[in-house]
Motif scaffolding. Structure first.
Motif, mmCIF file in Angstrom:
data_model
loop_
_atom_site.group_PDB
_atom_site.id
_atom_site.type_symbol
_atom_site.label_atom_id
_atom_site.label_comp_id
_atom_site.label_asym_id
_atom_site.label_seq_id
_atom_site.Cartn_x
_atom_site.Cartn_y
_atom_site.Cartn_z
ATOM 1 N N ASP A 85 0.822 -1.204 0.000
ATOM 2 C CA ASP A 85 0.000 0.000 0.000
ATOM 3 C C ASP A 85 0.861 1.262 0.000
ATOM 4 O O ASP A 85 0.540 2.269 0.631
ATOM 5 C CB ASP A 85 -0.935 0.008 1.213
ATOM 6 N N THR A 86 2.003 1.196 -0.669
ATOM 7 C CA THR A 86 2.886 2.347 -0.775
ATOM 8 C C THR A 86 3.220 2.598 -2.235
ATOM 9 O O THR A 86 2.961 1.770 -3.103
ATOM 10 C CB THR A 86 4.198 2.125 0.001
ATOM 11 N N ARG A 87 3.834 3.748 -2.485
ATOM 12 C CA ARG A 87 4.229 4.107 -3.843
ATOM 13 C C ARG A 87 5.711 4.479 -3.844
ATOM 14 O O ARG A 87 6.171 5.138 -2.918
ATOM 15 C CB ARG A 87 3.396 5.296 -4.331
ATOM 16 N N ASN A 88 6.421 4.047 -4.861
ATOM 17 C CA ASN A 88 7.845 4.377 -4.922
ATOM 18 C C ASN A 88 8.071 5.621 -5.776
ATOM 19 O O ASN A 88 7.142 6.205 -6.341
ATOM 20 C CB ASN A 88 8.660 3.184 -5.440
ATOM 21 N N PHE A 89 9.337 6.028 -5.871
ATOM 22 C CA PHE A 89 9.686 7.267 -6.567
ATOM 23 C C PHE A 89 9.238 7.220 -8.027
ATOM 24 O O PHE A 89 8.682 8.187 -8.554
ATOM 25 C CB PHE A 89 11.199 7.486 -6.478
ATOM 26 N N ARG A 90 9.466 6.094 -8.689
ATOM 27 C CA ARG A 90 9.116 5.974 -10.105
ATOM 28 C C ARG A 90 7.612 6.151 -10.314
ATOM 29 O O ARG A 90 7.182 6.824 -11.247
ATOM 30 C CB ARG A 90 9.555 4.612 -10.643
ATOM 31 N N ASP A 91 6.824 5.556 -9.436
ATOM 32 C CA ASP A 91 5.374 5.652 -9.573
ATOM 33 C C ASP A 91 4.892 7.091 -9.493
ATOM 34 O O ASP A 91 4.129 7.558 -10.341
ATOM 35 C CB ASP A 91 4.692 4.831 -8.478
ATOM 36 N N ILE A 92 5.339 7.796 -8.453
ATOM 37 C CA ILE A 92 4.911 9.181 -8.271
ATOM 38 C C ILE A 92 5.436 10.060 -9.393
ATOM 39 O O ILE A 92 4.753 10.973 -9.872
ATOM 40 C CB ILE A 92 5.384 9.719 -6.905
ATOM 41 N N PHE A 93 6.661 9.777 -9.836
ATOM 42 C CA PHE A 93 7.239 10.561 -10.931
ATOM 43 C C PHE A 93 6.352 10.478 -12.173
ATOM 44 O O PHE A 93 5.978 11.497 -12.756
ATOM 45 C CB PHE A 93 8.642 10.055 -11.242
ATOM 46 N N ARG A 132 5.174 15.624 -3.054
ATOM 47 C CA ARG A 132 3.869 15.256 -3.606
ATOM 48 C C ARG A 132 3.386 13.922 -3.036
ATOM 49 O O ARG A 132 2.179 13.737 -2.817
ATOM 50 C CB ARG A 132 3.945 15.191 -5.133
ATOM 51 N N ALA A 133 4.321 13.011 -2.793
ATOM 52 C CA ALA A 133 3.940 11.739 -2.188
ATOM 53 C C ALA A 133 3.479 11.946 -0.749
ATOM 54 O O ALA A 133 2.466 11.382 -0.318
ATOM 55 C CB ALA A 133 5.109 10.759 -2.240
ATOM 56 N N THR A 134 4.213 12.768 -0.010
ATOM 57 C CA THR A 134 3.873 13.027 1.391
ATOM 58 C C THR A 134 2.525 13.721 1.519
ATOM 59 O O THR A 134 1.721 13.400 2.403
ATOM 60 C CB THR A 134 4.957 13.890 2.057
ATOM 61 N N GLU A 135 2.268 14.688 0.640
ATOM 62 C CA GLU A 135 1.026 15.456 0.697
ATOM 63 C C GLU A 135 -0.134 14.783 -0.030
ATOM 64 O O GLU A 135 -1.243 15.330 -0.057
ATOM 65 C CB GLU A 135 1.260 16.853 0.095
ATOM 66 N N ALA A 136 0.123 13.613 -0.624
ATOM 67 C CA ALA A 136 -0.925 12.877 -1.351
ATOM 68 C C ALA A 136 -1.609 13.766 -2.377
ATOM 69 O O ALA A 136 -2.840 13.871 -2.427
ATOM 70 C CB ALA A 136 -1.949 12.299 -0.381
ATOM 71 N N ILE A 137 -0.808 14.393 -3.237
ATOM 72 C CA ILE A 137 -1.358 15.304 -4.243
ATOM 73 C C ILE A 137 -2.244 14.561 -5.235
ATOM 74 O O ILE A 137 -3.237 15.119 -5.729
ATOM 75 C CB ILE A 137 -0.218 16.036 -4.988
ATOM 76 N N ASP A 138 -1.923 13.299 -5.520
ATOM 77 C CA ASP A 138 -2.778 12.553 -6.445
ATOM 78 C C ASP A 138 -4.182 12.361 -5.869
ATOM 79 O O ASP A 138 -5.168 12.340 -6.616
ATOM 80 C CB ASP A 138 -2.143 11.203 -6.801
ATOM 81 N N LYS A 139 -4.289 12.271 -4.561
ATOM 82 C CA LYS A 139 -5.604 12.175 -3.920
ATOM 83 C C LYS A 139 -6.347 13.509 -4.018
ATOM 84 O O LYS A 139 -7.561 13.545 -4.251
ATOM 85 C CB LYS A 139 -5.445 11.759 -2.459
ATOM 86 N N ILE A 140 -5.617 14.610 -3.854
ATOM 87 C CA ILE A 140 -6.226 15.936 -3.983
ATOM 88 C C ILE A 140 -6.715 16.155 -5.409
ATOM 89 O O ILE A 140 -7.793 16.714 -5.644
ATOM 90 C CB ILE A 140 -5.218 17.025 -3.574
ATOM 91 N N ILE A 141 -5.939 15.699 -6.403
ATOM 92 C CA ILE A 141 -6.358 15.811 -7.795
ATOM 93 C C ILE A 141 -7.621 14.995 -8.030
ATOM 94 O O ILE A 141 -8.555 15.441 -8.708
ATOM 95 C CB ILE A 141 -5.230 15.334 -8.740
ATOM 96 N N CYS A 142 -7.648 13.804 -7.476
ATOM 97 C CA CYS A 142 -8.807 12.920 -7.637
ATOM 98 C C CYS A 142 -10.069 13.564 -7.059
ATOM 99 O O CYS A 142 -11.123 13.579 -7.691
ATOM 100 C CB CYS A 142 -8.521 11.581 -6.971
ATOM 101 N N GLU A 143 -9.953 14.094 -5.859
ATOM 102 C CA GLU A 143 -11.121 14.666 -5.182
ATOM 103 C C GLU A 143 -11.460 16.065 -5.662
ATOM 104 O O GLU A 143 -12.628 16.471 -5.644
ATOM 105 C CB GLU A 143 -10.874 14.670 -3.676
ATOM 106 N N GLY A 144 -10.442 16.817 -6.102
ATOM 107 C CA GLY A 144 -10.666 18.130 -6.699
ATOM 108 C C GLY A 144 -11.484 19.058 -5.830
ATOM 109 O O GLY A 144 -11.290 19.176 -4.618
ATOM 110 N N GLU A 145 -12.445 19.722 -6.468
ATOM 111 C CA GLU A 145 -13.267 20.715 -5.787
ATOM 112 C C GLU A 145 -14.296 20.079 -4.851
ATOM 113 O O GLU A 145 -14.839 20.750 -3.976
ATOM 114 C CB GLU A 145 -13.975 21.584 -6.825
#
Length: 408
Positions: A85-93, A132-145
């Motif tokens: 349940d983790t993501r590595n550098f390549r994934d986030i990149f 971006r991994a620490t702040e879970a930016i992909d989750k923020i993008i998903c949830e958006g407004e």
């Protein structure tokens, strides 16, 4: 609390909490007007109701008196590893650089910001990917407004209104409307991140945007230290090289204190983009009158009010099989791009290479880069909630900004 409320069967503890929230909201209303001389907002525009820190999802649920399924409740990232349940550098990149654009573009932005120092640029990229991994930016993008603060969105603190004279999209920010202290700090930070990510998507075709900050009637309450520091961090590092110029319209002596507050945090690259103007006549050097907002004396009456998300607009986010197929395609194109990039690097390093061979490999690499972009565009429909630009019809088929002047 409200003339239409019925308190007959309400729990006393809940009633006390509502009274406290309403009082906090009233305090926020009063603070909005401090120091505003020429441009006060009406009470209706300013009113932060008793539901402090309410997200758009919570607001929609409340006005409909039921849970509205705007998007799936559970989030899982692309490249998720079920075992850890983790993501590595390549994934986030790859989840970052391939957002609707050629992968080289994102890397090139940091090369420019670092003055073409490869080691420094790599250090910046490594730091931002980890952040971006620490702040879970992909989750923020998903949830958006949907999971952003509803008050910040409906007050339209910042809006895309037109273009500057170089053709870059123009973002108009009314500083006097900003009131981060009215809500919890994390609410305003999440709003900023959500807005910046949406801007990166819709303006990617232009590369940069011009930002016009109107400091008319602002107070230091509109610019608390932690918020200013966070915004400078976003401009310097997270979204480096995203702005063309930053035009600051200043008519207050208070700005001296504000400038002294932020100046130590600016680097030379960002400082060189800041332009100070004292009145609207100076703004017209950079923005034509037909693109300048009417409230600043221009002829541009365009406004993009916040439109609430509707049930069903994110229907594809519930299609897990469709997402799996789109993500498999996307991963395949990424693997192809990595392979052709290694081949391209080997060719560059080879002493026996020919110009014809190098050009052929470079052309193949560019085409695969565009395939990565198209694959991400297809996946995007399953992993990101729609934004206000899309609801108002201000984007084209690929999700790029399309203002009314462009359509004409």
């Amino acid at each position: 609390l409200d003339a239409t409320d019925n308190f007959e069967n309400e729990d006393p503890a809940a009633l006390t909490l509502r009274a406290w929230q309403f009082t906090k909201g009233e305090s926020s209303i009063k603070r909005f007007g401090l120091g505003s001389k020429r441009a006060k907002l009406s009470r209706e525009e300013l009113a932060l109701d008793r539901h402090v820190n309410e997200t758009t999802q919570q607001y929609v649920d409340r006005i409909n008196s039921r849970k509205v399924a705007l998007m799936p409740d559970n989030f899982f990232p692309s490249f998720a590893h079920p075992s850890t349940d983790t993501r590595n550098f390549r994934d986030i990149f790859w989840a970052t650089v391939s957002i609707k654009q050629h992968p080289d573009y994102w890397v090139h932005r940091y090369m420019r910001s670092a003055g073409w120092d490869v080691d420094r640029a790599f250090g910046m990229i490594k730091g931002i990917i980890e952040w971006r991994a620490t702040e879970a930016i992909d989750k923020i993008i998903c949830e958006g407004e949907i999971h952003s603060g509803h008050d910040e969105l409906r007050l339209c603190l910042s809006q895309l209104v037109g273009r500057d004279r170089l053709g870059y999209p123009l973002m108009f920010v009314r500083v006097r409307h900003i009131m981060p202290r009215a809500n919890e700090g994390f609410v305003f930070k999440r709003y900023l991140l959500s807005q910046f990510e949406s801007l990166q998507l819709v303006t990617r075709r232009f590369g940069r945007i011009t930002m016009l900050y109107d400091f008319t009637g602002f107070t230091m309450d509109n610019t608390p230290f932690t918020m200013v520091q966070f915004m400078v961090f976003l401009g310097r590092k997270v979204y480096a090289e995203s702005s063309s110029v930053l035009i600051l319209l200043v008519d207050s002596w208070l700005f001296t204190n504000f400038w002294n507050l932020i100046r130590p945090f600016l680097d030379a690259n960002l400082s060189a983009r800041i332009i100070f103007v004292k009145d609207v006549s100076e703004v017209r050097q950079f923005i034509d009158e037909d693109q300048l907002p009417k409230e600043l004396g221009g002829k541009n009456t365009f406004a993009a009010p916040f439109k609430l998300p509707e049930e069903g607009e994110n229907a594809k986010m519930f299609d897990l099989d469709g997402r799996k197929a789109a993500e498999t395609e996307w991963r395949g194109r990424i693997a192809d791009f990595e392979s052709i990039t290694k081949k391209w690097c080997d060719c560059l390093a080879s002493a026996s290479r020919s110009t014809e061979e190098l050009n052929k490999i470079a052309a193949q690499r560019d085409e695969i880069g565009r395939e990565v972009e198209r694959a991400e565009l297809a996946l995007n429909k399953f992993t990101r909630s729609r934004n206000n630009f899309e609801r108002l019809g201000l984007v084209d088929a690929e999700g790029c900004l399309l203002l009314p002047s462009d359509q004409q």
